[in-house]
Design a protein around this motif. Structure first.
Motif, PDB file in Angstrom:
ATOM      1  N   ILE A   1      40.323  49.737  25.075  1.00 26.90           N
ATOM      2  CA  ILE A   1      40.252  50.818  26.049  1.00 26.90           C
ATOM      3  C   ILE A   1      40.693  50.262  27.394  1.00 26.90           C
ATOM      4  N   CYS A   2      41.628  50.933  28.061  1.00 23.91           N
ATOM      5  CA  CYS A   2      42.063  50.449  29.368  1.00 23.91           C
ATOM      6  C   CYS A   2      41.024  50.828  30.418  1.00 23.91           C
ATOM      7  N   GLU A   3      41.216  50.314  31.641  1.00 24.43           N
ATOM      8  CA  GLU A   3      40.223  50.546  32.685  1.00 24.43           C
ATOM      9  C   GLU A   3      40.077  52.016  33.045  1.00 24.43           C
ATOM     10  N   CYS A   4      41.123  52.810  32.769  1.00 23.53           N
ATOM     11  CA  CYS A   4      41.047  54.240  33.085  1.00 23.53           C
ATOM     12  C   CYS A   4      39.975  54.947  32.254  1.00 23.53           C
ATOM     13  N   GLY A   5      39.769  54.480  31.028  1.00 19.13           N
ATOM     14  CA  GLY A   5      38.783  55.129  30.177  1.00 19.13           C
ATOM     15  C   GLY A   5      37.501  54.348  29.999  1.00 19.13           C
ATOM     16  N   MET A   6      37.412  53.153  30.619  1.00 17.25           N
ATOM     17  CA  MET A   6      36.269  52.280  30.398  1.00 17.25           C
ATOM     18  C   MET A   6      35.007  52.774  31.095  1.00 17.25           C
ATOM     19  N   VAL A   7      35.131  53.224  32.350  1.00 11.85           N
ATOM     20  CA  VAL A   7      33.948  53.600  33.123  1.00 11.85           C
ATOM     21  C   VAL A   7      33.168  54.751  32.484  1.00 11.85           C
TER      22      VAL A   7
ATOM     23  N   PRO B   1      39.599  45.894  29.588  1.00 14.14           N
ATOM     24  CA  PRO B   1      40.966  46.300  29.913  1.00 14.14           C
ATOM     25  C   PRO B   1      42.015  45.200  29.778  1.00 14.14           C
ATOM     26  N   ILE B   2      41.593  43.933  29.671  1.00 17.49           N
ATOM     27  CA  ILE B   2      42.559  42.832  29.570  1.00 17.49           C
ATOM     28  C   ILE B   2      42.563  42.225  28.181  1.00 17.49           C
ATOM     29  N   LEU B   3      41.373  41.939  27.648  1.00 20.30           N
ATOM     30  CA  LEU B   3      41.273  41.226  26.380  1.00 20.30           C
ATOM     31  C   LEU B   3      41.338  42.193  25.211  1.00 20.30           C
TER      32      LEU B   3
ATOM     33  N   SER C   1      50.302  33.155  41.235  1.00 19.57           N
ATOM     34  CA  SER C   1      49.990  34.408  41.925  1.00 19.57           C
ATOM     35  C   SER C   1      50.218  35.609  41.010  1.00 19.57           C
ATOM     36  N   LEU C   2      51.137  35.481  40.059  1.00 23.23           N
ATOM     37  CA  LEU C   2      51.316  36.554  39.067  1.00 23.23           C
ATOM     38  C   LEU C   2      50.071  36.671  38.190  1.00 23.23           C
ATOM     39  N   ILE C   3      49.451  35.531  37.894  1.00 23.29           N
ATOM     40  CA  ILE C   3      48.208  35.546  37.126  1.00 23.29           C
ATOM     41  C   ILE C   3      47.110  36.248  37.918  1.00 23.29           C
ATOM     42  N   THR C   4      47.050  35.989  39.230  1.00 21.80           N
ATOM     43  CA  THR C   4      46.083  36.693  40.077  1.00 21.80           C
ATOM     44  C   THR C   4      46.280  38.195  39.974  1.00 21.80           C
ATOM     45  N   PHE C   5      47.522  38.634  40.042  1.00 27.54           N
ATOM     46  CA  PHE C   5      47.850  40.056  39.921  1.00 27.54           C
ATOM     47  C   PHE C   5      47.380  40.613  38.573  1.00 27.54           C
ATOM     48  N   LEU C   6      47.623  39.868  37.506  1.00 31.67           N
ATOM     49  CA  LEU C   6      47.339  40.352  36.150  1.00 31.67           C
ATOM     50  C   LEU C   6      45.856  40.317  35.797  1.00 31.67           C
ATOM     51  N   VAL C   7      45.105  39.425  36.422  1.00 34.93           N
ATOM     52  CA  VAL C   7      43.674  39.336  36.143  1.00 34.93           C
ATOM     53  C   VAL C   7      42.863  40.200  37.114  1.00 34.93           C
ATOM     54  N   LEU C   8      43.200  40.127  38.391  1.00 34.40           N
ATOM     55  CA  LEU C   8      42.421  40.853  39.398  1.00 34.40           C
ATOM     56  C   LEU C   8      42.628  42.361  39.306  1.00 34.40           C
ATOM     57  N   GLY C   9      43.863  42.806  39.089  1.00 28.73           N
ATOM     58  CA  GLY C   9      44.170  44.235  39.089  1.00 28.73           C
ATOM     59  C   GLY C   9      43.304  45.069  38.159  1.00 28.73           C
ATOM     60  N   PRO C  10      43.218  44.718  36.865  1.00 25.34           N
ATOM     61  CA  PRO C  10      42.376  45.510  35.963  1.00 25.34           C
ATOM     62  C   PRO C  10      40.887  45.414  36.264  1.00 25.34           C
TER      63      PRO C  10
END
Length: 311
Positions: A73-79, A103-105, A256-265
């Protein structure tokens, strides 16, 4: 009607090419994510998930970290799902780990990240590994230090409301109708943010001075802060954010791309608003600060110790 100057015409062609390529690359994964999310949300009982969660706090947090592998489930449907799980007795600290790791794993995001960074496997494995570690650390912090009740609403009223509205009591016709309605609503919600993210990314690549951007994009700290800010503002769904991140390869350092990919979701503007609808403001602000500190610490440390050797 006069033709456009050559320079502007070339810029518009570049903008259109980047925008369309990002959107079309991400579209199949949005559709797959929408289908997976809708099937889980409408056909998997929250009571079943609650029974699967171990009672031991550490084991419960570890289980929650793997939640996305079982239920994509992505973060849009998780909450909304987590809101119901808390109403049915799930501890808040475990629910928070679900929100962060799910949303990531999950297989959809894994495959999307693999597709976007096919030639950069270190990005894929760094994203998954740091997301797991960050969710685990944050879960332990929440368990140890958050002692107050953070929900905005009374648990009994939440439980009764969700029981009354639960799709589990519908027949197959009602479930099928709910499935397609949920898929439609979630698709438009997710594609809206993807469109905005692709639009801003295309504008940056077309009209922002690349040399100036690279000066910030390769700094040991500034690159992480800038991509973290992009992640928060763009609020792109985790099923498609890898394609936006891949467009910055060569401009921003890999870490910094990893920061984007981990922090964003885990922490973005859209998600903050959704959390505020369920949790008290104090709790959301505290959680946001913890997420920011943990993710930046892990990603910057990993960048310096390991990823710089791939640059």
């Amino acid at each position: 009607m006069s033709s456009l100057p050559n320079g502007l015409a070339n810029d518009l062609l570049t903008f259109k090419t980047i925008f369309i390529s990002i959107f079309l690359e991400a579209l199949p994964f949005i559709l797959l994510g929408v289908l997976s999310s809708s099937l889980v949300q409408l056909f998997v009982s929250e009571k079943l998930i609650s029974r699967l969660v171990p009672r031991n706090p550490v084991l419960g947090i570890l289980f929650a970290c793997f939640f996305g592998v079982l239920f994509p489930i992505c973060e849009c449907g998780m909450v909304p799902v987590i809101r119901r799980l808390i109403a049915k007795g799930m501890p808040v600290y475990i629910a928070v780990v679900f929100i962060l790791s799910g949303p990531i794993l999950n297989p959809v995001v894994f495959f999307a990240t693999y597709t976007a960074f096919r030639s950069r496997p270190e990005v894929l494995y760094s994203r998954m590994g740091l997301a797991f570690l960050a969710a685990l650390i944050i879960g332990l912090i929440m368990y140890r230090f958050i002692r107050y009740q953070p929900l905005r609403w009374n648990l009994d009223s939440l439980y009764q409301e969700d029981e009354n509205r639960s799709v589990q009591h519908q027949g197959w016709t009602g479930k099928t109708t709910s499935l397609f309605m949920h898929m439609s609503n979630e698709f438009f919600e997710m594609s809206k943010y993807l469109t905005l993210g692709a639009l801003i990314t295309a504008l940056i690549h077309t009209f922002v001075n690349t040399g100036q951007l690279m000066a910030y994009g390769n700094g040991p700290l500034s690159s992480h802060l800038m991509m973290g800010a992009f992640a928060y503002i763009l609020s792109i769904c985790s099923t498609s954010d890898a394609f936006v991140a891949s467009s910055f390869t060569g401009t921003f350092a890999t870490g910094s791309l990893i920061t984007f990919l981990v922090l964003g979701p885990m922490l973005d503007f859209k998600g903050t608003l959704m959390l505020l609808s369920v949790f008290k403001t104090k709790f959301v602000m505290t959680l946001g600060a913890i997420i920011l500190i943990v993710v930046l610490t892990l990603s910057i440390g990993w960048d310096q110790l390991f990823l710089r050797s791939f640059s």
